[in-house]
Design a protein around this motif. Structure first.
Motif, PDB file in Angstrom:
ATOM      1  N   GLY A  46      44.989  43.832  33.614  1.00  0.00           N
ATOM      2  CA  GLY A  46      46.413  43.677  33.880  1.00  0.00           C
ATOM      3  C   GLY A  46      46.610  43.134  35.284  1.00  0.00           C
ATOM      4  N   PRO A  47      47.882  42.991  35.714  1.00  0.00           N
ATOM      5  CA  PRO A  47      48.160  42.416  37.035  1.00  0.00           C
ATOM      6  C   PRO A  47      47.461  43.146  38.183  1.00  0.00           C
ATOM      7  CG  PRO A  47      50.176  42.630  35.758  1.00  0.00           C
ATOM      8  CD  PRO A  47      49.100  43.266  34.951  1.00  0.00           C
ATOM      9  N   GLU A  48      47.457  44.483  38.135  1.00  0.00           N
ATOM     10  CA  GLU A  48      46.823  45.224  39.225  1.00  0.00           C
ATOM     11  C   GLU A  48      45.314  44.990  39.253  1.00  0.00           C
ATOM     12  OE1 GLU A  48      46.394  49.850  40.463  1.00  0.00           O
ATOM     13  OE2 GLU A  48      48.142  49.325  39.248  1.00  0.00           O
ATOM     14  N   ASP A  49      44.709  44.960  38.070  1.00  0.00           N
ATOM     15  CA  ASP A  49      43.268  44.673  37.985  1.00  0.00           C
ATOM     16  C   ASP A  49      42.982  43.276  38.536  1.00  0.00           C
ATOM     17  OD1 ASP A  49      42.715  47.102  36.453  1.00  0.00           O
ATOM     18  OD2 ASP A  49      43.663  46.072  34.770  1.00  0.00           O
ATOM     19  N   ALA A  50      43.864  42.318  38.173  1.00  0.00           N
ATOM     20  CA  ALA A  50      43.663  40.937  38.640  1.00  0.00           C
ATOM     21  C   ALA A  50      43.748  40.876  40.166  1.00  0.00           C
ATOM     22  CB  ALA A  50      44.710  40.010  38.004  1.00  0.00           C
ATOM     23  N   GLN A  51      44.710  41.611  40.726  1.00  0.00           N
ATOM     24  CA  GLN A  51      44.830  41.664  42.194  1.00  0.00           C
ATOM     25  C   GLN A  51      43.546  42.202  42.806  1.00  0.00           C
ATOM     26  OE1 GLN A  51      46.788  40.374  44.091  1.00  0.00           O
ATOM     27  NE2 GLN A  51      48.784  40.144  43.115  1.00  0.00           N
ATOM     28  N   ASN A  52      43.003  43.258  42.196  1.00  0.00           N
ATOM     29  CA  ASN A  52      41.759  43.847  42.701  1.00  0.00           C
ATOM     30  C   ASN A  52      40.613  42.845  42.632  1.00  0.00           C
ATOM     31  OD1 ASN A  52      42.810  46.334  43.327  1.00  0.00           O
ATOM     32  ND2 ASN A  52      42.362  47.227  41.325  1.00  0.00           N
ATOM     33  N   ILE A  53      40.550  42.104  41.534  1.00  0.00           N
ATOM     34  CA  ILE A  53      39.471  41.120  41.370  1.00  0.00           C
ATOM     35  C   ILE A  53      39.585  40.050  42.452  1.00  0.00           C
ATOM     36  CG2 ILE A  53      38.646  39.244  39.850  1.00  0.00           C
ATOM     37  CD1 ILE A  53      39.321  41.134  37.461  1.00  0.00           C
ATOM     38  N   VAL A  54      40.808  39.582  42.680  1.00  0.00           N
ATOM     39  CA  VAL A  54      41.033  38.536  43.687  1.00  0.00           C
ATOM     40  C   VAL A  54      40.737  39.079  45.092  1.00  0.00           C
ATOM     41  CG1 VAL A  54      42.814  37.103  44.791  1.00  0.00           C
ATOM     42  CG2 VAL A  54      42.692  37.245  42.284  1.00  0.00           C
ATOM     43  N   SER A  55      41.295  40.258  45.402  1.00  0.00           N
ATOM     44  CA  SER A  55      41.110  40.749  46.776  1.00  0.00           C
ATOM     45  C   SER A  55      39.676  41.206  47.028  1.00  0.00           C
ATOM     46  CB  SER A  55      42.118  41.842  47.131  1.00  0.00           C
ATOM     47  OG  SER A  55      41.999  42.879  46.198  1.00  0.00           O
ATOM     48  N   GLY A  56      38.919  41.457  45.954  1.00  0.00           N
ATOM     49  CA  GLY A  56      37.497  41.790  46.107  1.00  0.00           C
ATOM     50  C   GLY A  56      36.635  40.569  46.379  1.00  0.00           C
ATOM     51  N   GLY A  57      37.257  39.385  46.380  1.00  0.00           N
ATOM     52  CA  GLY A  57      36.525  38.168  46.744  1.00  0.00           C
ATOM     53  C   GLY A  57      35.857  37.451  45.587  1.00  0.00           C
ATOM     54  N   ALA A  58      36.284  37.739  44.343  1.00  0.00           N
ATOM     55  CA  ALA A  58      35.630  37.088  43.195  1.00  0.00           C
ATOM     56  C   ALA A  58      35.883  35.584  43.193  1.00  0.00           C
ATOM     57  CB  ALA A  58      36.135  37.705  41.893  1.00  0.00           C
ATOM     58  N   ILE A  59      34.933  34.852  42.581  1.00  0.00           N
ATOM     59  CA  ILE A  59      35.094  33.400  42.467  1.00  0.00           C
ATOM     60  C   ILE A  59      35.282  32.967  41.020  1.00  0.00           C
ATOM     61  CG2 ILE A  59      33.870  32.729  44.582  1.00  0.00           C
ATOM     62  CD1 ILE A  59      31.347  32.378  42.850  1.00  0.00           C
ATOM     63  N   CYS A  60      34.994  33.867  40.080  1.00  0.00           N
ATOM     64  CA  CYS A  60      34.998  33.430  38.675  1.00  0.00           C
ATOM     65  C   CYS A  60      35.310  34.598  37.746  1.00  0.00           C
ATOM     66  CB  CYS A  60      33.612  32.858  38.358  1.00  0.00           C
ATOM     67  SG  CYS A  60      33.354  32.394  36.642  1.00  0.00           S
ATOM     68  N   VAL A  61      36.181  34.338  36.761  1.00  0.00           N
ATOM     69  CA  VAL A  61      36.429  35.286  35.669  1.00  0.00           C
ATOM     70  C   VAL A  61      36.174  34.536  34.373  1.00  0.00           C
ATOM     71  CG1 VAL A  61      38.120  36.758  34.506  1.00  0.00           C
ATOM     72  CG2 VAL A  61      38.213  36.510  37.004  1.00  0.00           C
ATOM     73  N   ALA A  62      35.202  34.974  33.604  1.00  0.00           N
ATOM     74  CA  ALA A  62      34.923  34.332  32.306  1.00  0.00           C
ATOM     75  C   ALA A  62      35.006  35.412  31.235  1.00  0.00           C
ATOM     76  CB  ALA A  62      33.549  33.671  32.318  1.00  0.00           C
TER      77      ALA A  62
ATOM     78  N   ALA B  10      45.191  32.147  42.477  1.00  0.00           N
ATOM     79  CA  ALA B  10      44.325  32.367  43.641  1.00  0.00           C
ATOM     80  C   ALA B  10      43.165  31.368  43.666  1.00  0.00           C
ATOM     81  CB  ALA B  10      43.800  33.799  43.620  1.00  0.00           C
ATOM     82  N   GLY B  11      43.150  30.470  42.682  1.00  0.00           N
ATOM     83  CA  GLY B  11      42.143  29.405  42.697  1.00  0.00           C
ATOM     84  C   GLY B  11      40.775  29.802  42.162  1.00  0.00           C
ATOM     85  N   LEU B  12      40.715  30.941  41.428  1.00  0.00           N
ATOM     86  CA  LEU B  12      39.419  31.335  40.855  1.00  0.00           C
ATOM     87  C   LEU B  12      39.105  30.463  39.640  1.00  0.00           C
ATOM     88  CD1 LEU B  12      40.174  33.931  42.513  1.00  0.00           C
ATOM     89  CD2 LEU B  12      39.033  35.242  40.734  1.00  0.00           C
ATOM     90  N   LEU B  13      37.833  30.303  39.373  1.00  0.00           N
ATOM     91  CA  LEU B  13      37.432  29.696  38.111  1.00  0.00           C
ATOM     92  C   LEU B  13      37.792  30.698  37.024  1.00  0.00           C
ATOM     93  CD1 LEU B  13      33.911  28.591  39.316  1.00  0.00           C
ATOM     94  CD2 LEU B  13      35.697  27.003  38.539  1.00  0.00           C
ATOM     95  N   TYR B  14      38.433  30.229  35.953  1.00  0.00           N
ATOM     96  CA  TYR B  14      38.856  31.163  34.902  1.00  0.00           C
ATOM     97  C   TYR B  14      38.682  30.514  33.532  1.00  0.00           C
ATOM     98  CZ  TYR B  14      41.853  33.502  31.586  1.00  0.00           C
ATOM     99  OH  TYR B  14      42.304  34.114  30.452  1.00  0.00           O
ATOM    100  N   SER B  15      37.943  31.180  32.670  1.00  0.00           N
ATOM    101  CA  SER B  15      37.740  30.623  31.330  1.00  0.00           C
ATOM    102  C   SER B  15      38.234  31.588  30.263  1.00  0.00           C
ATOM    103  CB  SER B  15      36.256  30.340  31.143  1.00  0.00           C
ATOM    104  OG  SER B  15      35.957  30.314  29.787  1.00  0.00           O
ATOM    105  N   PRO B  16      39.085  31.117  29.336  1.00  0.00           N
ATOM    106  CA  PRO B  16      39.594  31.997  28.275  1.00  0.00           C
ATOM    107  C   PRO B  16      38.514  32.262  27.229  1.00  0.00           C
ATOM    108  CG  PRO B  16      40.322  29.754  27.869  1.00  0.00           C
ATOM    109  CD  PRO B  16      39.559  29.735  29.172  1.00  0.00           C
ATOM    110  N   GLY B  17      38.639  33.413  26.558  1.00  0.00           N
ATOM    111  CA  GLY B  17      37.648  33.802  25.557  1.00  0.00           C
ATOM    112  C   GLY B  17      37.384  32.743  24.513  1.00  0.00           C
ATOM    113  N   LYS B  18      38.409  32.016  24.114  1.00  0.00           N
ATOM    114  CA  LYS B  18      38.173  31.076  23.014  1.00  0.00           C
ATOM    115  C   LYS B  18      37.186  29.991  23.406  1.00  0.00           C
ATOM    116  CE  LYS B  18      42.581  29.864  22.228  1.00  0.00           C
ATOM    117  NZ  LYS B  18      43.453  30.276  23.351  1.00  0.00           N
ATOM    118  N   ALA B  19      37.014  29.763  24.709  1.00  0.00           N
ATOM    119  CA  ALA B  19      35.959  28.845  25.155  1.00  0.00           C
ATOM    120  C   ALA B  19      34.681  29.620  25.460  1.00  0.00           C
ATOM    121  CB  ALA B  19      36.417  28.094  26.404  1.00  0.00           C
TER     122      ALA B  19
END
Ligand code: NDP
Length: 451
Positions: free
Chosen positions: A331-347, A365-374
Motif C-alpha cells: 500500500g502507500p505506506e509500504d511504498a513510502q518505506n520502500i522508497v525511503s529505504g533507498g530501493a532502486i527496483c520493484v518487480a 520516485a523514479g524506481l524501476l517498476y515492473s507489473p506482475g503481468k510482465a
C-alpha cells in the motif's frame, strides 16, 4: 492524457463499475489497463468501432459451481468453485487455479483479465482464464485436500481440455493439488492428456516449471537493472511470501549474488540480516513444501533472524523489492518505506500486489517498476512449454527450458520498452506491458469477427 481520452477512460470505467457492481479487484485491474491503452485506442477508431475493449472486459464464459466434500471426521463442507474463461482470441484458455479463503468472483475475474494480457506478452498462443475456490487448504490433511480436489474436478472436467482450457497452479495449488486434480480428470475422461500443467516429472511435467515464475521474475528484474547498468550482485533483496514464487525468486536472486533478507506468510515476516544461503533455502523448501509449516519457524531455527508477527517486509530497507505473496500487499505506506529505504527496483512476482496509489509513489520516485503481468509471466510461459512437450511427446532438459525462459523474459522486456518508452526516455513498464498485450489480442479479435 488529453481531455477526450480522459473522458473515454471515465465513461468506460463508469460502465464497467455499473455492470460489475462490488467487484473491487476487477475494477482496479481493468482501470490500470484502460488508462494505459486508452490513448492508443482513441487514435485507432476501428478499435473503438469494434468495441474491442468492451468485449475484452466481458469474460467469454464464467462457470460457478458447488464443491461439496467431507472432512476426516465425516463432516460435510460446501465451497464455491469458479472458472472464468476470459479470452480465447490467441489460443485456448490458460491460467491457474487458486485455493484460498479470500477467493470470490471479483478476484477470479481480475486474475483472468490480467492473464489475458500476460499470456499475449509471452508470445505463446494462449488465451486467458483463471479458476479456483474459497477452500482454504491450510491445516487440511492430504486426504481432505484430495477429496476436495476430486470434487472440484468432478464439475470442472466438463469445461476444460488440452485444446480448450488448460489450468495450472496458483496460491494454494501446487504439485500435490495438481496431482489430485489430474488424477480425477484422467479418470473421468479416460484420457491421458496435457490438460493441466505443473504436472509431476514422471507424468508429463516440464523440468523447471516449479522454478519458472520465480526464476523468470529475476530474469526480468535483471533486464530492468541492466537498463541502468546495474545487476543483482551485492544487492539487498526483500521478498514477500514463502510459497512457490517466493522460494524460487529467493533461490535465483541469491545465486545471482544478492543478499535475500526477508520471506513472509499471511501471519508475519522473517528478517535475516545475514541473508539466505543454499542450506537455509533447503530448510525453507522442507518447511513449506513438505512439513507445510509457518515461516516464523525459520526464526526459531536461525536465531540471527527476527520474526515480525502481523507485519509485511517492506519496512526493512532494501535495494530490490520482489512482492511474491498476493494482491494489494504494497500500500502507500509500504511504498513510502520502500522508497525511503533507498530501493532502486520493484518487480512483481505476485499478481497486482501493488495498489494504484503505491504504484504512483514508486514510479514517481523514479524506481524501476515492473507489473506482475510482465515479470511473473515466466510461469505461464513455461506451462506453454510443458504443453508443447506434451504435444510432441518430448521431454526437454532443464538447460533447454531455461534458455527458452530467458529468451521469453527478454522478449517481454523488449515489448515493454517498445510500447512503454516515454518522451523523456524512461520506460513505463505498466503502459508497455498493457499496450503490447492489448495490440496482440485486439488484432486477433478483429481478424476473427464479432464472436
Ligand atoms: P503459494 O500458495 O505457493 O504461496 C503464497 C504465499 O503468499 C504464501 O507464503 C502465503 O502465505 C502468502 N499469502 C497468500 N495470501 C496472503 C495474504 N492475504 N497476505 C499475506 N500473505 C499471503 O502461491 P504462489 O507462490 O504460487 O503465488 C504467489 C503469487 O504469485 C500470487 O499472486 C499468484 O497469483 C502469483 N503467481 C503465481 C504463479 C505460479 O506459477 N505459481 C504464476 C504467476 C503468478 P500463507 O501460507 O500464510 O497463506
Amino acid at each position: 492524457m488529453d481531455k477526450f481520452t480522459q473522458n473515454y477512460v471515465e465513461g468506460f470505467m463508469g460502465d464497467v463499475i455499473a455492470r460489475n457492481p462490488g467487484e473491487r479487484e476487477f475494477h482496479q485491474a481493468v482501470r490500470e489497463v484502460v488508462e494505459s491503452v486508452a490513448p492508443y485506442i482513441t487514435s485507432y477508431p476501428h478499435l473503438m468501432d469494434q468495441k474491442i475493449l468492451e468485449r475484452i472486459v466481458e469474460p467469454e464464459r464464467v462457470i460457478m459451481f458447488r464443491v461439496p466434500w467431507m472432512d476426516d471426521r465425516g463432516e460435510i463442507h460446501i465451497n464455491k468453485g469458479y472458472r472464468v474463461q476470459c479470452n480465447s482470441a490467441i489460443g485456448p484458455y490458460k491460467g491457474g487455479i487458486r485455493f484460498h479463503a479470500s477467493v470470490n468472483l471479483s478476484i477470479m475475474k481480475f486474475l483472468a483479465f490480467e492473464q489475458t494480457f500476460k499470456n499475449a506478452l509471452t508470445t505463446l498462443p494462449m488465451g486467458g482464464a483463471k479458476g479456483g475456490s474459497d477452500f482454504n487448504p491450510r491445516g487440511k490433511s492430504d486426504a481432505e485436500v484430495m477429496r476436495f480436489c476430486q470434487s472440484f474436478m468432478a464439475e470442472l472436467y466438463r469445461h476444460i481440455g488440452a485444446d480448450t482450457d488448460i489450468p495450472a497452479g496458483d496460491i494454494g495449488v501446487g504439485g500435490r493439488e495438481i496431482g489430485y486434480l489430474f488424477g480425477q480428470y484422467k479418470r473421468l475422461k479416460d484420457k491421458f492428456s496435457g490438460t493441466l500443467t505443473g504436472k509431476g516429472m514422471t507424468w508429463g511435467g516440464s523440468l523447471l516449471r516449479p522454478e519458472a515464475t520465480g526464476y523468470g521474475l529475476c530474469y526480468l528484474a535483471e533486464q530492468l537493472l541492466a537498463t541502468r547498468g546495474d545487476c543483482f550482485e551485492g544487492k539487498k533483496v526483500n521478498i514477500s511470501g514463502s510459497g512457490n514464487v517466493a522460494q524460487y525468486a529467493a533461490q535465483k536472486a541469491m545465486r545471482l549474488g544478492a543478499l535475500v533478507q526477508t520471506l513472509s506468510d499471511s501471519d508475519g515476516f522473517i528478517y535475516d540480516p545475514e541473508g539466505l544461503t543454499e542450506e537455509k533455502m533447503a530448510y525453507v523448501f522442507e518447511l513449506k513444501n513438505i512439513r507445510r509449516g509457518r515461516i516464523k519457524e525459520y526464526a526459531a531455527k536461525y536465531p540471527q533472524a527476527q520474526y515480525f508477527p502481523g507485519e509485511r517486509p517492506w519496512k526493512i530497507a532494501c535495494d530490490i523489492a520482489l512482492p511474491c505473496a498476493t494482491q494489494n500487499e504494497i500500500g502507500p505506506e509500504d511504498a513510502q518505506n520502500i522508497v525511503s529505504g533507498g530501493a532502486i527496483c520493484v518487480a512483481e512476482g505476485a499478481n497486482m500486489p501493488t495498489t494504484p496509489e503505491a504504484i504512483r509513489i514508486i514510479q514517481g520516485a523514479g524506481l524501476l517498476y515492473s507489473p506482475g503481468k510482465a515479470s511473473n509471466a515466466g510461469g505461464v510461459a513455461t506451462s506453454g512449454l510443458e504443453m508443447s512437450q506434451n504435444s510432441m511427446r518430448q521431454h526437454w532438459t532443464a538447460e533447454e527450458v531455461d534458455q527458452y525462459l530467458r529468451r521469453i523474459m527478454q522478449d517481454i522486456h523488449t515489448s515493454c520498452v517498445k510500447y512503454g518508452t516515454e518522451p523523456d526516455g524512461t520506460v513505463n513498464y505498466v503502459k508497455g506491458a498493457n499496450i503490447a498485450g492489448f495490440i496482440k489480442v485486439a488484432a486477433a479479435m478483429t481478424d476473427q469477427g464479432l464472436v
